[in-house]
Design a protein around this motif. Structure first.
Motif, short mmCIF file in Angstrom:
data_model
loop_
_atom_site.label_atom_id
_atom_site.label_comp_id
_atom_site.label_asym_id
_atom_site.label_seq_id
_atom_site.Cartn_x
_atom_site.Cartn_y
_atom_site.Cartn_z
N LEU A 129 0.83 -1.21 0.00
CA LEU A 129 0.00 0.00 0.00
C LEU A 129 0.86 1.25 0.00
CD1 LEU A 129 -2.95 0.82 -0.01
CD2 LEU A 129 -2.91 0.81 2.49
N THR A 130 1.98 1.21 0.69
CA THR A 130 2.84 2.39 0.75
C THR A 130 3.57 2.65 -0.57
OG1 THR A 130 4.72 1.12 1.64
CG2 THR A 130 3.22 2.13 3.23
N VAL A 131 3.59 1.65 -1.49
CA VAL A 131 4.23 1.90 -2.79
C VAL A 131 3.22 2.17 -3.90
CG1 VAL A 131 6.26 0.53 -2.20
CG2 VAL A 131 4.41 -0.54 -3.48
N VAL A 132 1.94 1.86 -3.67
CA VAL A 132 0.95 2.12 -4.72
C VAL A 132 0.09 3.35 -4.43
CG1 VAL A 132 0.84 -0.32 -5.37
CG2 VAL A 132 -0.84 0.57 -3.73
N ALA A 133 0.09 3.82 -3.19
CA ALA A 133 -0.73 4.98 -2.83
C ALA A 133 0.14 6.14 -2.36
CB ALA A 133 -1.72 4.60 -1.73
N GLU A 134 -0.28 7.32 -2.69
CA GLU A 134 0.40 8.51 -2.21
C GLU A 134 -0.20 8.95 -0.89
OE1 GLU A 134 1.89 11.04 -5.94
OE2 GLU A 134 -0.29 10.92 -5.82
N ARG A 135 0.57 9.67 -0.11
CA ARG A 135 0.04 10.21 1.14
C ARG A 135 -1.13 11.14 0.82
NH1 ARG A 135 1.30 10.76 6.48
NH2 ARG A 135 3.29 9.65 6.32
N GLY A 136 -2.22 10.95 1.52
CA GLY A 136 -3.40 11.77 1.30
C GLY A 136 -4.36 11.19 0.27
N ASP A 137 -4.06 9.99 -0.25
CA ASP A 137 -4.93 9.37 -1.25
C ASP A 137 -6.31 9.07 -0.65
OD1 ASP A 137 -6.09 6.82 -2.66
OD2 ASP A 137 -4.63 7.62 -4.07
N GLU A 138 -7.36 9.55 -1.29
CA GLU A 138 -8.71 9.41 -0.75
C GLU A 138 -9.22 7.98 -0.81
OE1 GLU A 138 -10.65 11.53 0.90
OE2 GLU A 138 -8.95 12.91 0.88
N THR A 139 -8.86 7.24 -1.87
CA THR A 139 -9.30 5.85 -1.97
C THR A 139 -8.71 5.02 -0.83
OG1 THR A 139 -9.40 6.01 -4.39
CG2 THR A 139 -9.34 3.79 -3.46
N ALA A 140 -7.43 5.22 -0.57
CA ALA A 140 -6.77 4.50 0.51
C ALA A 140 -7.36 4.89 1.86
CB ALA A 140 -5.27 4.79 0.50
N ARG A 141 -7.59 6.18 2.04
CA ARG A 141 -8.13 6.66 3.32
C ARG A 141 -9.49 6.04 3.60
NH1 ARG A 141 -11.40 9.77 5.95
NH2 ARG A 141 -10.78 11.36 7.48
N ALA A 142 -10.36 6.03 2.60
CA ALA A 142 -11.71 5.49 2.78
C ALA A 142 -11.67 4.00 3.12
CB ALA A 142 -12.54 5.72 1.52
N GLY A 143 -10.80 3.26 2.44
CA GLY A 143 -10.69 1.83 2.72
C GLY A 143 -10.16 1.56 4.11
N LEU A 144 -9.18 2.35 4.53
CA LEU A 144 -8.59 2.16 5.85
C LEU A 144 -9.57 2.56 6.95
CD1 LEU A 144 -5.00 3.50 5.15
CD2 LEU A 144 -5.68 1.13 5.53
N GLU A 145 -10.39 3.57 6.69
CA GLU A 145 -11.39 3.97 7.68
C GLU A 145 -12.33 2.81 8.00
OE1 GLU A 145 -14.85 7.39 8.37
OE2 GLU A 145 -13.38 7.61 6.75
N GLU A 146 -12.72 2.07 6.98
CA GLU A 146 -13.58 0.90 7.21
C GLU A 146 -12.87 -0.15 8.05
OE1 GLU A 146 -15.35 -0.87 3.80
OE2 GLU A 146 -15.99 1.04 2.93
N LEU A 147 -11.58 -0.37 7.77
CA LEU A 147 -10.83 -1.41 8.48
C LEU A 147 -10.55 -1.04 9.95
CD1 LEU A 147 -8.23 -2.59 5.82
CD2 LEU A 147 -10.40 -3.65 6.48
N LEU A 148 -10.60 0.24 10.27
CA LEU A 148 -10.40 0.65 11.66
C LEU A 148 -11.51 0.13 12.57
CD1 LEU A 148 -9.18 4.33 11.22
CD2 LEU A 148 -7.84 2.40 12.05
N ALA A 149 -12.63 -0.25 11.98
CA ALA A 149 -13.75 -0.79 12.76
C ALA A 149 -13.88 -2.31 12.57
CB ALA A 149 -15.05 -0.11 12.34
N HIS A 150 -12.87 -2.93 11.99
CA HIS A 150 -12.91 -4.38 11.74
C HIS A 150 -12.97 -5.15 13.06
CE1 HIS A 150 -11.73 -8.34 10.19
NE2 HIS A 150 -12.02 -7.89 8.99
N PRO A 151 -13.71 -6.25 13.12
CA PRO A 151 -13.80 -7.01 14.38
C PRO A 151 -12.49 -7.66 14.83
CG PRO A 151 -14.94 -8.16 12.59
CD PRO A 151 -14.62 -6.79 12.09
N ASP A 152 -11.56 -7.89 13.89
CA ASP A 152 -10.28 -8.51 14.25
C ASP A 152 -9.30 -7.42 14.71
OD1 ASP A 152 -7.65 -9.58 14.18
OD2 ASP A 152 -8.27 -11.11 12.76
N PRO A 153 -8.82 -7.49 15.95
CA PRO A 153 -7.91 -6.45 16.45
C PRO A 153 -6.60 -6.37 15.66
CG PRO A 153 -8.02 -8.29 17.99
CD PRO A 153 -9.12 -8.48 17.00
N GLY A 154 -6.14 -7.51 15.11
CA GLY A 154 -4.93 -7.48 14.30
C GLY A 154 -5.12 -6.65 13.04
N VAL A 155 -6.29 -6.75 12.45
CA VAL A 155 -6.60 -5.95 11.26
C VAL A 155 -6.68 -4.47 11.64
CG1 VAL A 155 -8.33 -5.48 9.46
CG2 VAL A 155 -7.79 -7.85 10.10
#
Length: 204
Positions: A129-155
């Motif tokens: 992800l750090t090589v395909v997305a630039e800092r501030g990328d909105e697509t990456a941000r939106a996807g990560l926002e969803e994962l912050l609520a993932h039931p698996d703490p490792g995720v």
């Protein structure tokens, strides 16, 4: 030349490991980048039963594929979940060479792998992800926002680290999401959130 290429493509399906390996090497020399048939033949080898073939196909793919070929990118991203470490990291390097930063297909495919329960897969996905997305990328941000609520703490832990590496330091929404993780029920997520905020210059 065409007959040679066709027969070499056929050799990729050989039950003999040495023949499949030799066919990969020969095709990398004979073909030109952008030949869709050759690109997809290499991509199919990413599912080969032998890990060394999968590894070599990843290393040679950038020689036979043009940047941004979405069907190939999807196959390479799938290799981030390979059982072998060397194949996973080969996929990271291939994505770096096969995509320009900001490629939405690569970002979406990589974020999906961040939701994997295997820590090795998540580590490869984070690196990719750090090589395909630039800092501030909105697509990456939106996807990560969803994962912050993932039931698996490792995720959630991986998502916190990824968010701190990709969100803009002045993104108030991202900072608020990370601050919320300071109160996560899992102590590892809380600890990573503290590190993440320090990384973004907002720690205590």
């Amino acid at each position: 030349m065409v007959m040679c290429l066709d027969s070499t493509l056929t050799e990729l399906e050989s039950p003999l490991l040495a023949r499949r390996r030799g066919a990969l090497e020969l095709l990398a020399r004979l073909s030109r980048p952008g030949d869709g048939e050759v690109s997809m033949a290499f991509a199919r080898r990413l599912k080969d039963v032998n890990f060394s073939i999968r590894e070599r196909a990843l290393a040679l793919l950038p020689l036979v594929t043009t940047k941004g070929q979405q069907d190939v990118i999807q196959e390479v991203a799938a290799s981030l979940a390979d059982e072998y470490f060397s194949v996973r990291w080969g996929a990271v390097q291939a994505l770096k060479l096969l995509t320009d930063r900001g490629n939405a297909c690569a970002i979406s495919a990589t974020i999906r792998k961040l939701a994997n329960r295997d820590t090795g897969v998540r580590a490869a996905a984070l690196a990719a992800l750090t090589v395909v997305a630039e800092r501030g990328d909105e697509t990456a941000r939106a996807g990560l926002e969803e994962l912050l609520a993932h039931p698996d703490p490792g995720v959630r832990t991986s998502a916190v680290e990824a968010m701190s590496r990709l969100a803009s330091p002045v993104d108030a929404g991202a900072l608020a999401l990370l601050q919320d993780r300071l109160h996560d029920p899992d102590t590892n997520v809380c600890f990573e959130a503290k590190l993440a905020l320090r990384r973004m210059g907002k720690g205590e």
